[in-house]
Write an enzyme that holds these catalytic residues in place. Structure first.
Site, short mmCIF file in Angstrom:
data_model
loop_
_atom_site.label_atom_id
_atom_site.label_comp_id
_atom_site.label_asym_id
_atom_site.label_seq_id
_atom_site.Cartn_x
_atom_site.Cartn_y
_atom_site.Cartn_z
N CYS A 122 35.44 36.14 42.91
CA CYS A 122 34.59 35.33 43.78
C CYS A 122 35.23 33.96 44.02
O CYS A 122 34.61 33.07 44.60
CB CYS A 122 33.19 35.16 43.18
SG CYS A 122 33.17 34.38 41.55
N CYS B 239 14.55 28.77 54.40
CA CYS B 239 16.00 28.91 54.26
C CYS B 239 16.43 30.20 54.95
O CYS B 239 15.98 31.29 54.60
CB CYS B 239 16.39 28.93 52.79
SG CYS B 239 18.17 29.08 52.54
N GLN C 16 24.33 40.41 41.44
CA GLN C 16 24.87 39.92 42.71
C GLN C 16 23.74 39.48 43.65
O GLN C 16 22.68 40.10 43.70
CB GLN C 16 25.71 41.00 43.38
CG GLN C 16 26.99 41.35 42.63
CD GLN C 16 28.12 40.36 42.88
OE1 GLN C 16 27.96 39.37 43.59
NE2 GLN C 16 29.27 40.62 42.29
N TYR D 119 32.90 41.66 31.76
CA TYR D 119 31.90 40.85 32.46
C TYR D 119 30.86 41.78 33.11
O TYR D 119 30.58 41.69 34.29
CB TYR D 119 32.54 39.98 33.53
CG TYR D 119 33.76 39.19 33.06
CD1 TYR D 119 33.61 37.95 32.44
CD2 TYR D 119 35.04 39.68 33.23
CE1 TYR D 119 34.72 37.24 32.00
CE2 TYR D 119 36.15 38.98 32.80
CZ TYR D 119 35.98 37.74 32.19
OH TYR D 119 37.09 37.04 31.77
#
Length: 461
Positions: A416, A167, A291, A320
């Site tokens: 996001c 990938c 992240q 959060y």
């Protein structure tokens, strides 16, 4: 609902693409009907075949590009057209950055928060090397029609697995580890999950790396608590993959889109790995949010702290908070940081990370922001600034109501998902002024966009 156009499924026709949609798909019109064409680009004329018919729009497959965009490039990934992981490899990277800003603009135009026409949207901050940036890999494990163990991602809108052994957006070390794990599972004949039969053991394997430390963690997500040939599997990992320092098992026995279950078992090595961000070291447990792009995360958090404009006397809430990444980076500049997260293990990681940094001005508690913030405010806690970095669903309605009822002088909203951000701004813009928006490209080659918003109270007391 009555179909309002003449196009039928299977029809072929030409379309000129006007712009890109929020998922990276080309958008054009055929006889006043909106047509969505994945893989096409603005100013291209394409031959398409209608694949899905809705009353007011049509989805179509790209058959041939008749007039090519000057920004079209050859995607380097061999499975790009099948895999659902990336959407923009065919678009030159500088144009991807322009597109990310356009996603934010589209969302604002759709929801129309107060004064949105005058919002300052700064150019997207991109990467000098927009490949191999993801620090966490989560590949499904299945058997193909020949009973060979494979790993990969699903095709878009399907449960058909695309085998992937390299990938191009994953950290190379994570790809090397997953390929080795697949060979181990095959050699040891460990039962692989069968989705149709709802049987077998290994469903998913997660590999995460601390990019700065080089530490790797492997998490086996299983259909049952059993893990056949566990001793032999661990022996292969510990002898052949020396950079793996942690092996965990997570049990997910429900048929759900959620990859991980509630129970995680320690199998070998450390229970967490370390990562360093903005000169702060963090412990990352298996289920802790962190992240996925560490290099751009440093940029993102620098932008967030800059937007907050912290003062030494400030008391700040980090909603959060995850493992404390942004709050701990902010702590040296303010009087106090309080944070919360719904995952108790992440909160424990945040507490440990703060203790290791010898910070005495932080406080972390497990729970939801919409419950804890009102409790803290009612107990007399005075807040000067709020940082929110919510999931893609955006802010909880109760939290929005709480913010409006108890206005905080300055807010930094990290989003996001521009759509839910723009939706939340409809409410927040009633009392807050948007000083500026700064887009940061956290996920090159994909249609995902991230934005930092600086908000200040319109009429502070």
């Amino acid at each position: 609902m009555k179909i309002q156009h003449q196009i039928k499924q299977g029809d072929s026709f030409q379309v000129t693409i006007k712009r890109l949609g929020i998922n990276g798909e080309g958008i054009g019109f055929h006889k006043k009907t909106i047509v969505f064409v994945p893989g096409s680009l603005p100013k291209e004329t394409v031959l398409v075949k209608a694949s899905s018919i809705a009353p007011k729009f049509v989805e179509a497959d790209l058959i041939k590009v008749l007039k090519k965009s000057k920004h079209r490039i050859l995607p380097p990934c061999p499975v790009y057209k099948k895999c659902g992981g990336c959407q923009l490899q065919h678009l030159a990277y500088p144009e991807q950055l322009i597109f990310k800003n356009d996603i934010v603009k589209q969302a604002l135009i759709k929801y129309k928060p107060n004064g949105y026409q005058n919002y300052l949207l700064k150019p997207t901050i991109g990467m000098s090397e927009p490949w191999h940036y993801r620090n966490k890999l989560q590949f499904q494990i299945r058997k193909d029609e020949n009973e060979k163990v494979i790993c990969g991602l699903y095709e878009s809108n399907s449960h058909k697995l695309v085998p992937i052994d390299d990938c191009l957006v994953q950290d190379k070390a994570t790809t090397n580890v997953i390929n080795a794990i697949v060979s181990f599972l095959s050699e040891l004949k460990i039962p692989i999950y069968d989705e149709q039969q709802n049987s077998g053991i290994i469903k998913t394997v997660m590999v995460r790396i601390g990019v700065q430390t080089g530490e790797l963690q492997v998490v086996f997500i299983t259909h049952s608590p059993k893990l056949p040939a566990k001793r032999q599997l661990l022996e292969k990992i510990t002898t052949q993959l020396p950079d793996v320092v942690s092996v965990m098992q997570n049990i997910q026995n429900k048929k759900t889109s959620q990859i991980m279950g509630e129970k995680t078992v320690h199998l070998w090595g450390k229970e967490s790995i370390e990562e360093t961000l903005n000169q702060v070291t963090f412990d990352l447990s298996a289920r802790a949010f962190f992240q996925l792009n560490p290099k751009q995360t440093e940029v993102l958090y620098q932008q967030a702290i800059q937007a907050l404009d912290p003062k030494a006397s400030d008391h700040v809430i980090d909603a959060y908070c995850g493992v404390g990444t942004i709050g701990l980076a902010l702590a040296p500049f303010v009087k106090e940081v309080r944070g919360m997260d719904i995952i108790p293990s992440a909160v424990e990681d945040a507490k440990f990370n703060a203790k290791r940094l010898q910070l005495t001005n932080t406080f972390y508690e497990a729970g939801t922001a919409e419950v804890l913030i009102p409790e803290w405010l009612q107990s007399g806690f005075s807040v000067d600034g709020l940082i929110v970095d919510p999931p893609r669903t955006g802010l909880d309605k109760k939290l929005l109501s709480c913010i409006l009822a108890n206005p905080i002088p300055k807010i930094v909203y990290i989003s996001c998902n521009p759509s839910t951000f723009a939706r939340d701004m409809v409410e927040l813009s009633k009392k807050y002024r948007v000083e500026y928006l700064q887009s940061v490209d956290m996920f090159p080659q994909t249609a995902r966009a991230e934005v930092v918003a600086k908000l200040t109270l319109k009429n502070p007391l």
